[in-house]
Design a protein around this motif. Structure first.
Motif: not given
Length: 132
Positions: A4-32
């Protein structure tokens, strides 16, 4: 024998892109578009594309949005947890500051927010935010 992989997730493991992905904007538009007419949606999306990245704590975004937290058994949260374990960077969240109703609309990234909150409610989340 089961391993069993018991790697504990922590904020140290979280990586972020420097900008939103292209598909995020159409998804936001659909919701809005459920909340605003298409002309207003297009204006908001245009502003979001040019907005700078800022950071807010997960717990503060939740409080400002008045939304409920999804459980860790949610399919999207499970997928995001797997991405984090693999070191895959997540896309920043797109927010709209609704000054008329004194709350924040999560235009895109609700599942990412729930995922991060379940790991560490004090984690800072990169966002793009505009006011209407």
């Amino acid at each position: 024998m089961i391993i069993i992989n018991v790697m504990k997730l922590s904020k140290k493991n979280i990586k972020w892109l420097s900008k939103p992905e292209k598909h995020d904007y159409p998804a936001a538009r659909s919701y809005l578009n459920l909340i605003f007419d298409i002309t207003k949606c297009d204006l908001i999306i245009k502003e979001l594309k040019y907005a700078p990245i800022t950071k807010f704590k997960a717990k503060d975004i939740f409080r400002a949005s008045s939304l409920s937290l999804l459980g860790i058994s949610n399919l999207h949260i499970k997928k995001n947890n797997k991405k984090i374990k693999k070191g895959v960077a997540l896309s920043p969240i797109l927010l709209v500051r609704d000054t008329t109703n004194s709350k924040v609309i999560i235009a895109d990234g609700y599942h990412r927010l729930c995922t991060i909150y379940s790991i560490d409610e004090d984690a800072e989340i990169p966002t793009k935010i505009v006011s209407i």
